[in-house]
Motif scaffolding. Structure first.
Motif, short mmCIF file in Angstrom:
data_model
loop_
_atom_site.label_atom_id
_atom_site.label_comp_id
_atom_site.label_asym_id
_atom_site.label_seq_id
_atom_site.Cartn_x
_atom_site.Cartn_y
_atom_site.Cartn_z
N PRO A 614 32.00 80.70 38.62
CA PRO A 614 30.80 80.35 37.82
C PRO A 614 29.65 81.32 38.01
N LEU A 615 29.71 82.20 39.02
CA LEU A 615 28.55 83.03 39.33
C LEU A 615 28.12 83.96 38.20
N PRO A 616 29.02 84.58 37.44
CA PRO A 616 28.55 85.43 36.34
C PRO A 616 27.71 84.69 35.32
N TYR A 617 27.83 83.37 35.26
CA TYR A 617 27.13 82.57 34.26
C TYR A 617 25.86 81.92 34.82
N LEU A 618 25.78 81.83 36.15
CA LEU A 618 24.64 81.18 36.79
C LEU A 618 23.76 82.15 37.57
N CYS A 619 24.21 83.37 37.75
CA CYS A 619 23.53 84.33 38.62
C CYS A 619 23.43 85.69 37.94
N ASP A 620 22.49 86.50 38.44
CA ASP A 620 22.51 87.92 38.09
C ASP A 620 23.01 88.68 39.30
N ASP A 621 22.75 89.98 39.37
CA ASP A 621 23.29 90.77 40.47
C ASP A 621 22.68 90.41 41.82
N ASN A 622 21.51 89.79 41.81
CA ASN A 622 20.79 89.55 43.07
C ASN A 622 20.62 88.08 43.42
N VAL A 623 20.40 87.22 42.42
CA VAL A 623 20.07 85.83 42.71
C VAL A 623 20.82 84.89 41.77
N CYS A 624 20.96 83.63 42.23
CA CYS A 624 21.46 82.54 41.39
C CYS A 624 20.26 81.67 41.03
N TYR A 625 20.25 81.17 39.81
CA TYR A 625 19.06 80.51 39.29
C TYR A 625 19.16 78.99 39.41
N LEU A 643 21.78 71.24 30.80
CA LEU A 643 21.50 72.63 30.48
C LEU A 643 22.29 73.57 31.39
N GLY A 644 22.27 73.30 32.69
CA GLY A 644 23.00 74.15 33.62
C GLY A 644 24.50 74.11 33.39
N SER A 645 25.02 72.91 33.12
CA SER A 645 26.46 72.78 32.86
C SER A 645 26.88 73.56 31.62
N SER A 646 26.02 73.55 30.61
CA SER A 646 26.38 74.23 29.36
C SER A 646 26.56 75.73 29.55
N LEU A 647 25.92 76.28 30.59
CA LEU A 647 26.06 77.71 30.84
C LEU A 647 27.48 78.08 31.26
N LEU A 648 28.25 77.09 31.71
CA LEU A 648 29.62 77.36 32.15
C LEU A 648 30.65 77.15 31.05
N ALA A 649 30.19 76.78 29.85
CA ALA A 649 31.13 76.61 28.75
C ALA A 649 31.95 77.88 28.50
N PRO A 650 31.35 79.08 28.52
CA PRO A 650 32.17 80.29 28.31
C PRO A 650 33.23 80.50 29.38
N MET A 651 32.96 80.05 30.60
CA MET A 651 33.95 80.18 31.67
C MET A 651 35.21 79.39 31.32
N PHE A 652 35.02 78.15 30.86
CA PHE A 652 36.17 77.33 30.48
C PHE A 652 36.83 77.88 29.22
N ALA A 653 36.04 78.31 28.25
CA ALA A 653 36.61 78.84 27.01
C ALA A 653 37.49 80.05 27.30
N LYS A 654 37.02 80.93 28.18
CA LYS A 654 37.80 82.11 28.54
C LYS A 654 39.11 81.72 29.22
N ALA A 655 39.05 80.72 30.11
CA ALA A 655 40.26 80.26 30.79
C ALA A 655 41.24 79.65 29.80
N PHE A 656 40.75 78.83 28.87
CA PHE A 656 41.63 78.17 27.90
C PHE A 656 42.27 79.19 26.95
N ALA A 657 41.53 80.24 26.64
CA ALA A 657 42.09 81.26 25.74
C ALA A 657 43.30 81.94 26.35
N ALA A 658 43.36 81.94 27.69
CA ALA A 658 44.49 82.57 28.37
C ALA A 658 45.63 81.59 28.63
N MET A 659 45.50 80.33 28.17
CA MET A 659 46.55 79.33 28.35
C MET A 659 47.31 79.17 27.04
N PRO A 660 48.51 79.77 26.91
CA PRO A 660 49.24 79.73 25.62
C PRO A 660 49.48 78.32 25.11
#
Length: 683
Positions: A614-625, A643-660
């Protein structure tokens, strides 16, 4: 804390007692401000208890011997001394709270003011979190617990001693009564310290032995004829015990219990020595601190709480300023409130004096009651604050829902089960976000989680230990094991937990029990060890690989834990006219979660478990928000809000796209096809 000023029930001012007050209040203040390594400064309160017992027993015993003791006069003298300054502090806090406290905090302050004014705050705080918890710093009148204990002692002591005197007149009977009550109270204290430490800390029956020790010191010490050498030995040995307690004890040790004998016996030894000419007590600084000790005690803690309110508790500059302000406020309170009202009441007739003091209590208590009844007076809040708070507290209802509390399964979305989400309350927060990213509305998520529960066989959580089969965590583990073995054998599983909490303990919480690892294999441990971590890691990896044997398993990296309540933190900044983002450094995140990352990587290398980060969606290179642009991303210190949970929607979408199978309708498992024949209810 001790509020008496006269020595041993006579008109003499004892410098040694005043010196003990100065030493005790200095220890307490430095401890609360976290200055100078004074890890055991809380023992200053125990020293105050001994002084109080010494003075009060002296007043009562001398009055009974002289035949002029009055219980009502005793109570009135204590009230004149304690109540005016306490009311002043309470009123100031209520006024300031109007401008700077959120409704929930203001309501809590109102409740604490009411409890403090009626000297039952120790009982109120017992029902809340502990004295050493991080949450204690948000309680502006927490320190009044000791005043409540002392007042309760003051109410009981004269009644008991008068009754003893009527049956067996003389000091001998009073001494025996003190000794018996002391032994009983000490036994209660020791037992409760291990069985129910919060009760041992807050309740009169576990604390009265300290005041009785002071009383016993007066009754026995009055008869002792000691040489100058013995008195000096007693004095300095007692001081050594107190100072050693201040610097060698710490909140992680069982308290009060046996360890409380160190400072209390030390105080009793100093009192028994009766030395009025020592350098440590016979100087201007000590005399000033001793005479202002009550006012300083009253004012220092609200300023400690203010530092935490402004998140400046670690700033040397702010701490120094707060200590200086505490000294200034204690001087002003002593000169213009404590002394004038105390002696001003004595110049009035008894009826008028009682009426004035009662009026102060009624007015201040009435103010507090209005704050309580009006829910913290929400109407005084800016609309912007209320809107922010409402948005911040929107989360996944299932976290506190019936299904989570029971550890029972349910289905989110459509009837065709394409995914399982398991874990603890962190899984409950994110399950609807995952369900929302499924390719089709007909697809659904099988969800099962329980609070503070890690779905790993062989690991026991502290919160659920010895709770039996009806415990939600135990029930969830048992049912989940059967589900994974017999149902939906090809359905991918996403496991989401506050994983680091289990082997390492809570993050950012000062409470001793929460600092301990929250899960164990054979027996609980007080701190993580190489052996406990190795065994935890082994079972965690084995469990992950067992699940991954028949289906894809995705482990979610730990969500950043912010250590402070985000809605509260953002709200405070808003009320103070400030705005900045609350963050956690990547370094702090790595230090906290390095072990969990390592065992998750081990599971990946050993049996192909996939990792969702989840870090790429909740953090930048230095801090987590924890917040962004004045909007909290969490609804406490570790659970993401909507609001915070919605930031992780792309993480799940990316994972599901890789599940045939997600895009192959023939791979779906209908909820009505489960082996049990009883599908979980819709969430």
């Amino acid at each position: 804390m001790s509020i008496g000023k006269l020595g041993a029930g006579n008109s003499g001012f004892r410098l040694d007692i005043n010196g003990l007050r100065a030493l005790a209040v200095t220890a307490v203040v430095l401890y609360h401000f976290n200055v100078g390594g004074v890890t055991g400064g809380f023992v200053g309160v125990d020293v105050f208890f001994v002084i109080s017992g010494f003075l009060m027993s002296g007043i009562i015993a001398n009055g009974l011997q002289q035949g002029n003791f009055s219980v009502l006069s005793f109570y009135w003298a204590r009230a004149q001394r304690i109540i005016p300054a306490l009311v002043f502090v309470a009123v100031v806090l209520l006024v300031l709270g109007w401008f700077f406290l959120a409704p929930s905090d203001y309501k809590m302050l109102g409740r604490h003011v009411r409890q403090s004014l009626f000297f039952i705050s120790n009982i109120g705080y017992l029902k809340e979190s502990g004295y050493f918890d991080s949450a204690s710093h948000g309680k502006w009148l927490l320190h009044t617990w000791s005043l409540s204990v002392e007042w309760q002692f003051y109410l009981a002591l004269p009644l008991v001693l008068v009754a003893v005197w009527k049956v067996f007149p003389g000091k001998k009977a009073m001494t025996v009564a003190h000794l018996i009550a002391l032994v009983v109270s000490f036994i209660i204290c020791v037992k409760l310290t291990h069985a129910a430490p919060q009760k041992a800390f807050y309740l009169l029956q576990a604390r009265s032995w300290e005041m009785l020790l002071g009383g016993l010191c007066f009754l026995v010490g009055a008869e002792l004829k000691l040489s100058q050498g013995v008195r000096k030995t007693l004095e300095y040995a007692g001081l050594l015990l107190i100072v050693a307690s201040v610097f060698c004890l710490d909140p992680s040790q069982a308290w009060p219990g046996y360890l409380a004998l160190l400072p209390t016996l030390g105080a009793a030894m100093v009192l028994a020595a009766k030395s009025d000419s020592s350098w440590w007590s016979h100087n201007r600084l000590t005399e000033w601190l001793g005479t202002r000790s009550y006012s300083l005690y009253l004012w220092h803690w609200p300023l400690v709480a203010a530092l935490f309110y402004c998140y400046q508790q670690n700033s040397s500059l702010w701490i120094t300023a707060a200590i200086l302000l505490a000294l200034l406020m204690s001087e002003l309170s002593y000169r213009f409130v404590e002394q004038p009202l105390r002696f001003g009441l004595k110049r009035l007739s008894l009826f008028r004096a009682v009426a004035c003091l009662t009026g102060l209590l009624i007015v201040t208590g009435g103010m507090a009651q209005v704050v309580i009844n009006k829910g913290g007076l929400t109407a005084r809040m800016p609309a912007q604050f209320l809107e922010m708070e409402q948005r911040a507290l929107v989360g996944n209802n299932s976290r506190n829902g019936e299904r989570l509390a029971k550890g029972a399964p349910c289905v989110y979305g459509g009837k065709d089960i394409e995914l399982m989400v398991i874990g603890d309350s962190h899984a409950a927060v994110l399950v609807t976000v995952a369900q929302g990213e499924l390719p089709s509305q007909e697809q659904g998520v099988y969800f099962q989680a329980a609070p503070a529960c890690l779905p790993v066989i062989g690991i026991t959580e502290r919160e659920h230990a010895d709770q039996g089969e009806d415990d939600p965590c135990n029930r969830m583990k048992e049912q989940l094991a059967k589900t994974l073995d017999t149902e939906m054998s090809q359905v991918p599983v996403i496991e989401i937990n506050r994983t680091s909490m289990y082997p390492l303990g809570y993050n950012g919480d000062d409470q001793t029990e929460k600092r301990k690892p929250q899960a164990f294999t054979d027996t609980p441990v007080d701190a993580a060890t190489p052996e406990s971590l190795k065994e935890f890691g082994r079972l965690y990896v084995e469990s992950a690989c067992a699940i991954a044997k028949n289906r894809p398993l995705y482990l979610v990296r730990p969500i950043p834990e912010m250590k402070i309540e985000m809605p509260e933190a953002v709200g405070k900044q808003m009320l103070l006219g400030k705005q900045h983002d609350f963050t956690l450094s990547r370094e702090d995140y790595r230090a906290r979660n390095a072990f969990v990352w390592s065992i998750q990587d081990q599971a990946h290398d050993q049996c192909g478990v996939q990792i969702l980060d989840p870090l790429p969606y909740l953090c930048d290179d230095n801090v987590c928000y924890g917040s962004k642009g004045g909007e909290p991303l969490y609804f406490d210190d570790n659970h993401l809000n909507a609001l915070g949970s919605s930031l992780l929607a792309p993480m799940f979408a990316k994972a599901f796209a890789a599940m045939p199978h997600m895009h192959n309708r023939e791979g779906a498992v209908g909820a009505n096809q489960m082996a049990t024949g009883n599908s979980p209810p819709k969430a």
